[in-house]
Design a protein around this motif. Sequence first.
Motif, PDB file in Angstrom:
ATOM      1  N   LEU A   1       0.820  -1.205   0.000  1.00  0.00           N
ATOM      2  CA  LEU A   1       0.000   0.000   0.000  1.00  0.00           C
ATOM      3  C   LEU A   1       0.853   1.254   0.000  1.00  0.00           C
ATOM      4  CD1 LEU A   1      -2.757   1.442   0.340  1.00  0.00           C
ATOM      5  CD2 LEU A   1      -2.516   1.089   2.817  1.00  0.00           C
ATOM      6  N   VAL A   2       1.878   1.294   0.838  1.00  0.00           N
ATOM      7  CA  VAL A   2       2.755   2.465   0.894  1.00  0.00           C
ATOM      8  C   VAL A   2       3.510   2.638  -0.416  1.00  0.00           C
ATOM      9  CG1 VAL A   2       4.780   3.443   2.049  1.00  0.00           C
ATOM     10  CG2 VAL A   2       2.979   2.370   3.409  1.00  0.00           C
ATOM     11  N   GLU A   3       3.950   1.535  -0.974  1.00  0.00           N
ATOM     12  CA  GLU A   3       4.675   1.612  -2.250  1.00  0.00           C
ATOM     13  C   GLU A   3       3.793   2.190  -3.349  1.00  0.00           C
ATOM     14  OE1 GLU A   3       7.187  -1.362  -5.257  1.00  0.00           O
ATOM     15  OE2 GLU A   3       6.302  -2.119  -3.383  1.00  0.00           O
ATOM     16  N   ALA A   4       2.535   1.805  -3.380  1.00  0.00           N
ATOM     17  CA  ALA A   4       1.618   2.336  -4.399  1.00  0.00           C
ATOM     18  C   ALA A   4       1.373   3.825  -4.201  1.00  0.00           C
ATOM     19  CB  ALA A   4       0.304   1.563  -4.352  1.00  0.00           C
ATOM     20  N   CYS A   5       1.229   4.265  -2.954  1.00  0.00           N
ATOM     21  CA  CYS A   5       0.995   5.693  -2.685  1.00  0.00           C
ATOM     22  C   CYS A   5       2.238   6.531  -2.987  1.00  0.00           C
ATOM     23  CB  CYS A   5       0.572   5.887  -1.232  1.00  0.00           C
ATOM     24  SG  CYS A   5      -1.062   5.222  -0.826  1.00  0.00           S
ATOM     25  N   GLU A   6       3.406   6.000  -2.643  1.00  0.00           N
ATOM     26  CA  GLU A   6       4.641   6.734  -2.915  1.00  0.00           C
ATOM     27  C   GLU A   6       4.860   6.887  -4.417  1.00  0.00           C
ATOM     28  OE1 GLU A   6       7.157   8.136  -0.876  1.00  0.00           O
ATOM     29  OE2 GLU A   6       5.522   8.042   0.585  1.00  0.00           O
ATOM     30  N   ALA A   7       4.398   5.942  -5.205  1.00  0.00           N
ATOM     31  CA  ALA A   7       4.553   6.043  -6.658  1.00  0.00           C
ATOM     32  C   ALA A   7       3.737   7.191  -7.239  1.00  0.00           C
ATOM     33  CB  ALA A   7       4.139   4.718  -7.312  1.00  0.00           C
ATOM     34  N   GLN A   8       2.655   7.585  -6.558  1.00  0.00           N
ATOM     35  CA  GLN A   8       1.813   8.683  -7.032  1.00  0.00           C
ATOM     36  C   GLN A   8       2.212  10.036  -6.433  1.00  0.00           C
ATOM     37  OE1 GLN A   8      -2.287   7.735  -6.261  1.00  0.00           O
ATOM     38  NE2 GLN A   8      -2.122   5.653  -7.068  1.00  0.00           N
ATOM     39  N   ARG A   9       3.213  10.030  -5.570  1.00  0.00           N
ATOM     40  CA  ARG A   9       3.544  11.258  -4.854  1.00  0.00           C
ATOM     41  C   ARG A   9       4.056  12.353  -5.789  1.00  0.00           C
ATOM     42  NH1 ARG A   9       6.892  11.781   0.828  1.00  0.00           N
ATOM     43  NH2 ARG A   9       7.003  14.068   0.870  1.00  0.00           N
ATOM     44  N   GLY A  10       4.869  11.989  -6.761  1.00  0.00           N
ATOM     45  CA  GLY A  10       5.431  12.991  -7.673  1.00  0.00           C
ATOM     46  C   GLY A  10       4.365  13.780  -8.420  1.00  0.00           C
TER      47      GLY A  10
END
Length: 846
Positions: A290-299
């Motif tokens: 879940l964190v990995e998916a959210c971090e991918a959208q951070r940019g």
Amino acid sequence: MGDVVSSHLDEDRREMITARTREWMKEFSQVYEQQYAVALFNSVRFEIEGGGGTQSQLLHRKDPLAGCTIFSGSLFQYLEENRKWRNRFVFVPKDYTINLYESKAAHERGLHPKLTINCAGYKALTSMEEYMELINKSLPGVKAKVGSNPFIKCATGFPLILWHPYARHHYFCVMTEKEQKKWHAVLQDCVRDSNNGLPENCTVKTPAFTDAVRLHRQARGQYGTWDMMCGTPPQILANLVMETLHPDIRNMIVPRLKGKMQQRQKNWMLISDAVYKQVLTQTTGQYEALVEACEAQRGPLDARLRTDMDQIITSKEHVSSKIRALVLPKAEQILRTNIQPYINSILEALMDPTSRGFAEVRDVFFREMVEISKNSLNGGGKEKMGENMERLSMLAFHPVKMQSCYEKVEELNLEGLQQRFDVSSPSVFISRAQILMREQMDNAVYTFEQLLNQSLEAQGDSDMCKLTQRCQDRVLKKYDYDSSTVRKKFFREALLQIIIPYMLQQLAPSCSPELPRFKELIFEDFSRFLLIENMFEEVVLQSVSKDIMMAVKEAAVQRRHNLYRDSIILTNSDPNLHLLGENPQVDWATKFGGDEPEGSVSSADEGRGFGRRRKQVVSMIQLDGVPLPYESCLEVPGVELIPEEDAESKEEENEEDQLGKAEDLSPKSPDSVNEIRDLINPVVEVAVPVSKEQSEVTNKTDATTGSISVEDGVKESVTHVTTVVETVPKGSLGEKTSPQAILQQLVASKKQEVDKEEAAIQNAIEELEIAVQEDDESEQITEISAAESDNESSPPLVTDSGSREDSGFQSPTSEGPVDSEPQPITNGLNGEEKIVDPVEVEVVLS
């Protein structure tokens, strides 16, 4: 144990647990993704607009435990596999996990630990009564009777237990109360640090996670504080799943458990631990994804926020004003009737113990400064100064030194207010206050180190005491200001944690149905950053913030809390002080001693895994006198930084020699409870002369009360005396002990006797020779008269070798010859002396 778990947790039930966890994590993931975008918006807005609180006066250390360990030593662990107690070497690194090894040598060789314990969510207990009370609460339908025996029998009277509501329990014990207190302080520090598992420097992930947990619990009608909000995010999520899953599994399995009450309790704990491990494994994997998916959208989200920040803020203020018009009248009504009358009571309950705790931190720091000043005045030298400063640098992380500070805060009690405001327990606030106290202590110590180092470089060390006093006064003044600022912030946050959930719960029935219509006022492009639920909570918070600020401000006027008024702001008192915070940490052992300390380790060496010893924060247990072979905590030379007591300089010089002797004599672990008890009540054999009139004494064991002097005059109490009479065959004069043999025994055991005792021995020899000539054909050895026993010391004590072989340990009374004069031993029930013959007397020492 595996059969119990597998029989009650079959494939169907495990699949049910997996499905429940997956469903729960799916719901949480949706809330977390929404809160992640909101937390990113708040972080970027704060970065653009700036702002912040009052500037700290003390310096902050970046990595206070670099190159250090917390504690290491040995204790007894209960192994459930074979129901035996085994000695284990415990190593606690700077991350506060507990690693148990087969032996100290296994740790030094770099082997993997037998067991690693993460203490998040645990409670450290020191009594079986307290433990059994928690066990009975975990199984409402299976309760132990008052006075019933627990399923764990502690080998000593000093247990240490780690209890968890879901996970496996761990049982330890030590030999002395002093060890128990130190180990309990260390375990409490491990629990305290592990519970604080959410990093504050993560300005997006941490707020997103905490808000998602809170909103998810509120959606299920669970408001208020929560005790299990502790550990890392996967552990917290596992606790959330178990909060609803655990009762269902218990109702399903407990009625089918068979056996005695203690066995059912034990089996249920094994099943609960298996369920918790399964849930924790699943939450860990799904949270990382879940964190990995959210971090991918951070940019992309960050770029959109920086482009449309002004429009998003304007839209938020417009919608918030509409929500405020709906909520504010109702919130003010609840505030006036249900909250304002209790604000001062809540604040008073928080302030008294917290202020006493921070005052104790100041006193502990001041006492350490006094010790350093005394060393300077007494001419302790640079080496001693370096040792004192090394100990001071780790003061904040010494659980024994800080225990008095922590105990002040543990007096916090919200009784009478917990039910009204749905506060489960004050443990949440106690733990937070203790973490803040530790941070303030470390800030004060680090600031003192940097100021003293700066003064020494500028003025030299010709007047060390004066420089120390000057730096101390500056640090204490800064500590008072920062302590006041930190406490006021803590009080405001604690009041909000208590009041806001209560107000949300009261407003939810009337306001929740009206909130969805405000979503139409938000542009679709901004809908990920502006959530109605968050804006509703912000409006409620604003409605009560004014009253909370006024209450804290009025409390600051009271002198007994030692708080600064908000109008008092220390600005630019040390304009160049913050530059010192960029300097590396001072290595006092190298600065004053000239050589690198044995216990130090550089970051480069640590990264390469070199085998050099690190600095250790907490010292080992050092019992009075020579360390016993079965001590559960042995001294580790070269790593002791802060002893819990003022140690004598001679003891410190002999620590390595004592460790070498202790390691040579270190025995194997006892295999049973009885063998450990033999260590506590050793048996000593004493040869006692008999008079002719008392030759009819027979073998027997008498209970008595008395004492015997052993080991340099130390008195031990006697509980039982066993008399064993040995007879000599008739006519066997050649087998009798000659006067010369008796003389040799006396001379061997009395080398250091004074001249008066030597004269008494000579008189005894003459009397023995006369007695032998007069009675050659006697059947027993009766030459030693009662008068001799008054003028002559007993033969040397003989160690009971059988007791040593059974337990694997040496009795304290077996370490070399005894120099002190043994006292006569009585076996009479009424206290009269009965001198018995040759003569083995087993004395059980309590």
